[in-house]
Design a protein around this motif. Structure first.
Motif, PDB file in Angstrom:
ATOM      1  N   GLN A 482       0.967  -1.260  -0.017  1.00 24.68           N
ATOM      2  CA  GLN A 482      -0.184  -0.011   0.022  1.00 24.68           C
ATOM      3  C   GLN A 482       0.900   1.272  -0.063  1.00 24.68           C
ATOM      4  OE1 GLN A 482      -3.625  -0.501   2.304  1.00 24.68           O
ATOM      5  NE2 GLN A 482      -3.710   1.371   2.789  1.00 24.68           N
ATOM      6  N   VAL A 483       0.205   2.389  -0.542  1.00 23.24           N
ATOM      7  CA  VAL A 483       1.263   3.577  -0.807  1.00 23.24           C
ATOM      8  C   VAL A 483       0.841   4.405   0.499  1.00 23.24           C
ATOM      9  CG1 VAL A 483       1.587   5.768  -2.308  1.00 23.24           C
ATOM     10  CG2 VAL A 483       0.882   3.456  -3.238  1.00 23.24           C
ATOM     11  N   VAL A 484       1.873   5.000   1.096  1.00 22.52           N
ATOM     12  CA  VAL A 484       1.863   5.867   2.181  1.00 22.52           C
ATOM     13  C   VAL A 484       2.412   7.451   1.471  1.00 22.52           C
ATOM     14  CG1 VAL A 484       2.644   6.596   4.387  1.00 22.52           C
ATOM     15  CG2 VAL A 484       2.026   4.252   3.955  1.00 22.52           C
ATOM     16  N   GLU A 485       1.586   8.423   1.618  1.00 18.10           N
ATOM     17  CA  GLU A 485       2.043   9.701   0.971  1.00 18.10           C
ATOM     18  C   GLU A 485       2.033  10.556   2.323  1.00 18.10           C
ATOM     19  OE1 GLU A 485       0.449  11.514  -2.265  1.00 18.10           O
ATOM     20  OE2 GLU A 485      -0.477   9.461  -3.003  1.00 18.10           O
ATOM     21  N   ILE A 486       3.200  11.390   2.458  1.00 15.65           N
ATOM     22  CA  ILE A 486       3.391  12.374   3.582  1.00 15.65           C
ATOM     23  C   ILE A 486       3.014  13.699   3.158  1.00 15.65           C
ATOM     24  CG2 ILE A 486       5.063  13.218   5.177  1.00 15.65           C
ATOM     25  CD1 ILE A 486       4.329  10.402   5.802  1.00 15.65           C
ATOM     26  N   HIS A 487       2.048  14.538   3.771  1.00 14.72           N
ATOM     27  CA  HIS A 487       1.986  15.992   3.294  1.00 14.72           C
ATOM     28  C   HIS A 487       2.232  16.608   4.728  1.00 14.72           C
ATOM     29  CE1 HIS A 487      -1.444  15.584   0.268  1.00 14.72           C
ATOM     30  NE2 HIS A 487      -0.941  14.172   0.351  1.00 14.72           N
ATOM     31  N   VAL A 488       3.167  17.690   4.084  1.00 15.60           N
ATOM     32  CA  VAL A 488       3.705  18.782   5.335  1.00 15.60           C
ATOM     33  C   VAL A 488       3.351  20.200   4.806  1.00 15.60           C
ATOM     34  CG1 VAL A 488       5.927  19.835   6.105  1.00 15.60           C
ATOM     35  CG2 VAL A 488       5.931  17.304   5.531  1.00 15.60           C
ATOM     36  N   ALA A 489       2.555  20.540   5.774  1.00 14.58           N
ATOM     37  CA  ALA A 489       1.962  21.975   5.580  1.00 14.58           C
ATOM     38  C   ALA A 489       0.930  21.840   4.422  1.00 14.58           C
ATOM     39  CB  ALA A 489       3.194  23.176   5.528  1.00 14.58           C
ATOM     40  N   GLY A 490       0.486  20.747   3.981  1.00 11.76           N
ATOM     41  CA  GLY A 490      -0.780  20.694   2.982  1.00 11.76           C
ATOM     42  C   GLY A 490       0.131  20.394   1.847  1.00 11.76           C
ATOM     43  N   ASN A 491       1.297  20.398   1.536  1.00  7.64           N
ATOM     44  CA  ASN A 491       1.630  20.022   0.412  1.00  7.64           C
ATOM     45  C   ASN A 491       2.427  18.526   0.209  1.00  7.64           C
ATOM     46  OD1 ASN A 491       1.643  22.515  -0.968  1.00  7.64           O
ATOM     47  ND2 ASN A 491       3.165  23.157   0.290  1.00  7.64           N
ATOM     48  N   ILE A 499       6.301   2.699  -0.392  1.00  5.75           N
ATOM     49  CA  ILE A 499       5.327   1.637  -0.759  1.00  5.75           C
ATOM     50  C   ILE A 499       5.679   0.531   0.334  1.00  5.75           C
ATOM     51  CG2 ILE A 499       4.570   0.033  -2.443  1.00  5.75           C
ATOM     52  CD1 ILE A 499       5.801   2.142  -4.451  1.00  5.75           C
ATOM     53  N   ILE A 500       4.889   0.257   1.006  1.00  4.66           N
ATOM     54  CA  ILE A 500       5.141  -0.830   2.196  1.00  4.66           C
ATOM     55  C   ILE A 500       4.055  -1.792   2.157  1.00  4.66           C
ATOM     56  CG2 ILE A 500       6.242   0.880   3.531  1.00  4.66           C
ATOM     57  CD1 ILE A 500       3.978   1.121   5.224  1.00  4.66           C
ATOM     58  N   PRO A 501       4.405  -2.850   3.262  1.00  7.57           N
ATOM     59  CA  PRO A 501       3.295  -3.740   3.474  1.00  7.57           C
ATOM     60  C   PRO A 501       2.219  -3.274   4.078  1.00  7.57           C
ATOM     61  CG  PRO A 501       5.527  -4.597   3.950  1.00  7.57           C
ATOM     62  CD  PRO A 501       5.447  -3.294   3.550  1.00  7.57           C
ATOM     63  N   LYS A 502       0.954  -3.724   3.706  1.00  9.38           N
ATOM     64  CA  LYS A 502      -0.307  -3.356   4.188  1.00  9.38           C
ATOM     65  C   LYS A 502      -0.545  -3.522   5.751  1.00  9.38           C
ATOM     66  CE  LYS A 502      -5.237  -3.448   2.939  1.00  9.38           C
ATOM     67  NZ  LYS A 502      -6.523  -3.694   2.068  1.00  9.38           N
ATOM     68  N   PRO A 528       1.308  21.265   9.890  1.00  5.48           N
ATOM     69  CA  PRO A 528       0.569  20.049   9.982  1.00  5.48           C
ATOM     70  C   PRO A 528       1.428  19.104   9.042  1.00  5.48           C
ATOM     71  CG  PRO A 528      -0.615  21.266   8.757  1.00  5.48           C
ATOM     72  CD  PRO A 528       0.688  22.117   8.946  1.00  5.48           C
ATOM     73  N   VAL A 529       1.718  17.723   9.870  1.00  5.77           N
ATOM     74  CA  VAL A 529       2.470  16.700   9.082  1.00  5.77           C
ATOM     75  C   VAL A 529       1.526  15.553   9.040  1.00  5.77           C
ATOM     76  CG1 VAL A 529       4.334  15.155   8.873  1.00  5.77           C
ATOM     77  CG2 VAL A 529       4.961  17.458   9.971  1.00  5.77           C
ATOM     78  N   GLN A 530       1.027  14.978   7.920  1.00  2.29           N
ATOM     79  CA  GLN A 530      -0.020  14.229   7.918  1.00  2.29           C
ATOM     80  C   GLN A 530       0.515  12.809   6.886  1.00  2.29           C
ATOM     81  OE1 GLN A 530      -2.569  17.164   6.460  1.00  2.29           O
ATOM     82  NE2 GLN A 530      -4.118  16.970   7.916  1.00  2.29           N
ATOM     83  N   ALA A 531      -0.008  11.689   7.266  1.00  5.03           N
ATOM     84  CA  ALA A 531       0.456  10.429   6.512  1.00  5.03           C
ATOM     85  C   ALA A 531      -1.078   9.983   6.060  1.00  5.03           C
ATOM     86  CB  ALA A 531       1.073   9.383   7.471  1.00  5.03           C
ATOM     87  N   PHE A 532      -1.021  10.034   4.498  1.00  6.34           N
ATOM     88  CA  PHE A 532      -2.141   9.543   3.916  1.00  6.34           C
ATOM     89  C   PHE A 532      -1.849   8.076   3.195  1.00  6.34           C
ATOM     90  CE2 PHE A 532      -3.038  13.964   4.008  1.00  6.34           C
ATOM     91  CZ  PHE A 532      -4.227  14.214   4.079  1.00  6.34           C
ATOM     92  N   SER A 533      -3.199   7.166   3.320  1.00  6.87           N
ATOM     93  CA  SER A 533      -2.923   5.815   2.885  1.00  6.87           C
ATOM     94  C   SER A 533      -4.333   5.436   2.759  1.00  6.87           C
ATOM     95  CB  SER A 533      -2.223   4.875   3.710  1.00  6.87           C
ATOM     96  OG  SER A 533      -2.029   3.805   3.142  1.00  6.87           O
ATOM     97  N   VAL A 538      -3.982   8.687   8.087  1.00  2.00           N
ATOM     98  CA  VAL A 538      -3.858   7.350   9.060  1.00  2.00           C
ATOM     99  C   VAL A 538      -2.862   7.894  10.180  1.00  2.00           C
ATOM    100  CG1 VAL A 538      -4.040   5.592   7.343  1.00  2.00           C
ATOM    101  CG2 VAL A 538      -1.775   6.381   7.622  1.00  2.00           C
ATOM    102  N   ALA A 539      -2.265   9.174  10.040  1.00  2.00           N
ATOM    103  CA  ALA A 539      -1.555   9.508  11.175  1.00  2.00           C
ATOM    104  C   ALA A 539      -1.393  11.024  10.978  1.00  2.00           C
ATOM    105  CB  ALA A 539      -0.265   8.777  11.352  1.00  2.00           C
ATOM    106  N   ALA A 540      -1.364  11.827  12.022  1.00  2.00           N
ATOM    107  CA  ALA A 540      -1.183  13.124  11.992  1.00  2.00           C
ATOM    108  C   ALA A 540      -0.414  13.972  13.123  1.00  2.00           C
ATOM    109  CB  ALA A 540      -2.293  13.848  11.675  1.00  2.00           C
ATOM    110  N   LYS A 541       0.460  15.107  12.974  1.00  2.00           N
ATOM    111  CA  LYS A 541       0.932  15.519  14.199  1.00  2.00           C
ATOM    112  C   LYS A 541       1.185  17.029  13.610  1.00  2.00           C
ATOM    113  CE  LYS A 541       3.840  14.704  18.128  1.00  2.00           C
ATOM    114  NZ  LYS A 541       4.734  13.325  18.645  1.00  2.00           N
TER     115      LYS A 541
END
Length: 595
Positions: A482-491, A499-502, A528-533, A538-541
């Motif tokens: 599954q793909v994990v995308e990281i957004h920093v300050a909305g970007n 790309i990591i194991p589900k 804001p730091v966010q992880a999208f999958s 799925v995670a934010a700080k």
């Protein structure tokens, strides 16, 4: 030189078993290098090789040795020992009839020793096993000889004992090379040469390193590279000593160089066959090599965006002497223009990055090393995914496939439990195991993505530095990824995603977001730091902003005055958030390696 008096051989071994030191002693004892010019690791030309104590590029040298009153020409190739540069070793062995298999007597046979031994056997080369460092105190040589003989399936009397540092036994080794390694054989009267390496000289152009397989070549002859159908002139020919020595004729069996009139090293492909232009239709091409397989990918960005052209120029120059590098231009919203580069392994990536920074005086940011994946969509079409942006989101994904390697791990048997635990955490599957004295050789199938992600460092830590590793690509395996995308300050920051194991998505995302929140410096506005999958967070700080105490000067009075100042500060930070950019340091990009 008569062909029967020529011997071509390579020195192969595991890392730090003494290849370059043995080459130094051979150069000294044969008088190839003047004592005033002699230094340690003489054949290692780059500063980074001598500083790290490793060989990165195979080097060739011709030495002469008297045997029973006759002078013999020995063409020696010193090879790298690290697993990332196995491709260099395979090219060197194709130009030889024999190998000196060097083994550290105190360490015994290790993973790379086995890999080189198997490769030399496959090529039907004469193998001379040789125990090095035999003068170390408190060393049981009988056990070392028996263990090596058992694993290699040779007579214990056939194993040489030397000390490359002191020179003990090195002359006997040269005698054995002359006696046991066969002279080159020829099958045709027409000139044929194998290009086993090449380099670029800014004054003389492309210089091809060749092994003369048949016939002979003279200076200024017209030549043709059969594979690329490229015509060239032999402006200068010669052989290698402490420097290049020009010669009028190179004959069958010799190893030397040709200074060509080519300006592009891609025209002189390693593994190609060179022949006389007038005879090219009568000559059959040699087998050559498989092309280098890039295993690891990383993006390089200049710290100062203005230096992008300088970065591209530096990589172009490095690739002239290292054809295993691949690169193309990419643009990141966070870092600007950069290069997406392919390497043979993690160490290869480190070496290239250090050379760019040192030789071209460039400050660069590099992303964590990643691997390529395969993706099969509903219409059964296959896509090669080297980065997240390559994923065809407009099509239904039916299957993910990841690269798998056959890994051989050698370690003392006391650490068996720790090694098995580590490999299990890295999603490895057991294949086989065998003992050789006090060492264990375990074979596993491990995803390449896990191997490049600090696996070797973790393995060394688990075994107190005693483990060895060798691996080779074995194929593709279907995996639930599954793909994990990281957004920093909305970007979206592609360099931080993966790309990591589900099953690991939540744990990976939580750990990475926490790590990034510590590594990314605070700004004047909230970050804001966010992880999208899978289409959800799925995670934010949130990294809190710096905040000036704007009401410090208000000692009393109406509360509305304080509120007015706080509201004004809030509006200012809101505007700054819209136009401000977030600086992402190198440590944040590499934080993915620590997970």
């Amino acid at each position: 030189m008569l062909i029967k008096k020529i011997r071509n051989f390579a020195i192969v071994a595991h890392v730090d078993h003494g290849k370059s030191t043995l080459a130094d002693r051979i150069l000294e004892m044969t008088g190839t290098v003047d004592s005033r010019k002699m230094r340690n690791q003489f054949l290692d030309k780059m500063d980074i090789e001598r500083e790290r104590g490793i060989t990165i590029k195979s080097q060739t040298v011709t030495v002469f040795h008297d045997h029973n009153g006759e002078n013999y020409q020995l063409n020696l190739i010193d090879t790298p020992g690290h697993v990332d540069f196995t491709y260099e070793v395979s090219r060197a062995l194709a130009a030889c009839e024999g190998v000196v298999l060097l083994i550290d007597a105190s360490q015994g046979i290790e993973a790379q020793t086995v890999a080189h031994f198997e490769h030399a056997k496959k090529l039907n080369l004469k193998i001379i096993p040789c125990l090095n460092k035999c003068d170390l105190p408190d060393l049981d040589m009988n056990d070392a000889i028996i263990d090596a003989a058992d694993y290699l399936d040779v007579d214990p009397d056939d194993i040489m004992q030397i000390s490359a540092k002191s020179g003990l036994g090195v002359k006997d080794l040269l005698e054995q090379i002359i006696l046991k390694v066969s002279a080159p054989k020829t099958t045709s009267e027409y000139f044929r040469g194998l290009v086993f390496d090449s380099e670029y000289d800014s004054y003389r152009g492309v210089i091809a390193h060749i092994r003369i397989v048949d016939g002979e070549i003279r200076k200024n002859e017209k030549l043709n590279l059969i594979g690329t159908n490229t015509n060239l002139d032999a402006l200068e020919i010669g052989y290698f000593r402490d420097s290049k020595v020009p010669k009028e004729v190179l004959s069958c069996g010799e190893v030397g160089y040709i200074v060509t009139n080519l300006k592009n090293i891609s025209e002189c492909r390693v593994g190609d066959t060179v022949a006389l232009k007038k005879n090219v239709e009568k000559v059959e091409a040699l087998g050559g090599y498989e092309p280098a397989n890039q295993m690891v990918f990383s993006s390089f960005y200049p710290v100062d965006g203005k230096d992008f052209e300088k970065l591209r120029t530096s990589v172009e120059k490095l690739s002239l002497n290292d054809a295993s590098i691949t690169w193309d231009v990419e643009n990141s919203p966070s870092f600007g223009f950069g290069l997406r580069m392919g390497f043979l392994g993690p160490l290869h990536k480190e070496v290239i990055q250090e050379r760019i920074e040192r030789e071209f005086n460039l400050d660069i940011i590099s992303t964590a090393p990643t691997v390529s994946y395969k993706l099969v969509t509903a219409d059964k079409s296959s896509h090669h995914i080297k980065r997240i942006r390559d994923i065809p989101y407009d099509k239904n994904i039916r299957e993910w496939m990841e690269p798998i390697v056959d890994a051989t791990i050698s370690f003392p048997k006391d650490y068996l439990g720790k090694v098995m635990d580590l490999v299990q955490k890295k999603r490895g599957s057991f294949s086989s195991m065998e003992n050789n004295g006090y060492r264990v050789f375990a074979k596993y199938e491990i995803p390449l993505a896990e191997v490049v992600n600090n696996f070797f460092s973790n393995l060394k830590s688990a075994t107190q530095g005693y483990a060895g590793l060798d691996y080779k690509f074995s194929g593709w395996r279907s995996s639930d990824l599954q793909v994990v995308e990281i957004h920093v300050a909305g970007n979206s920051v592609e360099a931080l995603g993966g790309i990591i194991p589900k099953d690991d998505v939540y744990t990976f995302s939580r750990s990475l977001v926490d790590k990034l929140a510590k590594e990314i410096p605070r700004h004047q506005f909230k970050v804001p730091v966010q992880a999208f999958s899978g289409g959800r967070i799925v995670a934010a700080k949130t990294i809190p902003p710096y905040r000036k105490d704007v009401i410090a000067k208000c000692y009393g009075g109406d509360i509305t005055r304080k509120r007015k100042l706080l509201e004004k500060q809030k509006e200012g930070k809101k505007r700054l958030k819209q136009v401000g950019t977030v600086a992402i340091p190198q440590s944040a990009l590499l934080s993915i390696l620590d997970l």
